[in-house]
Design a protein around this motif. Structure first.
Motif: not given
Length: 106
Positions: A54-64
């Motif tokens: 929310x603070x950055x108005x982003x979606x983050x993705x973590x994968x291998x």
């Protein structure tokens, strides 16, 4: 930059789209959403984590493959990261690698 309300709506729509696409096209991938964190769990116990920032108005993705940050592009309506990489396209690649077979989410 999108308003807080627009960000919330756009981010929530994307998370719901991913859930529906997984249910429809990749039922062997388990998923769960808790506290706005979508966790995809693969048969080999590996995971992909997708969450709102929310603070950055982003979606983050973590994968291998690593960790990636996506911004909403109002012109195209897509979530994209540096280099023009689109969230769903990246997720298809990462999920296909972890599932060891093609995964289509679009």
């Amino acid at each position: 930059m999108a308003s807080d309300g627009d960000y919330e709506r756009q981010a929530q729509e994307m998370l719901e789209h991913i859930e529906q696409a997984i249910e429809t096209h990749a039922p062997e991938i388990e998923f769960e959403t808790e506290d706005e964190i979508l966790t995809l769990e693969f048969p080999d116990d590996s995971r992909i984590i997708i969450n709102k920032q929310r603070p950055l108005k982003q979606i983050w993705l973590a994968a291998r493959a690593g960790g990636f940050h996506y911004d909403h592009d109002a012109t195209t309506g897509q979530w994209v990261r540096a280099g023009g990489h689109e969230l769903l396209a990246d997720l298809e690649i990462f999920a296909s690698r972890q599932l060891q077979k093609p995964v289509r989410l679009r």
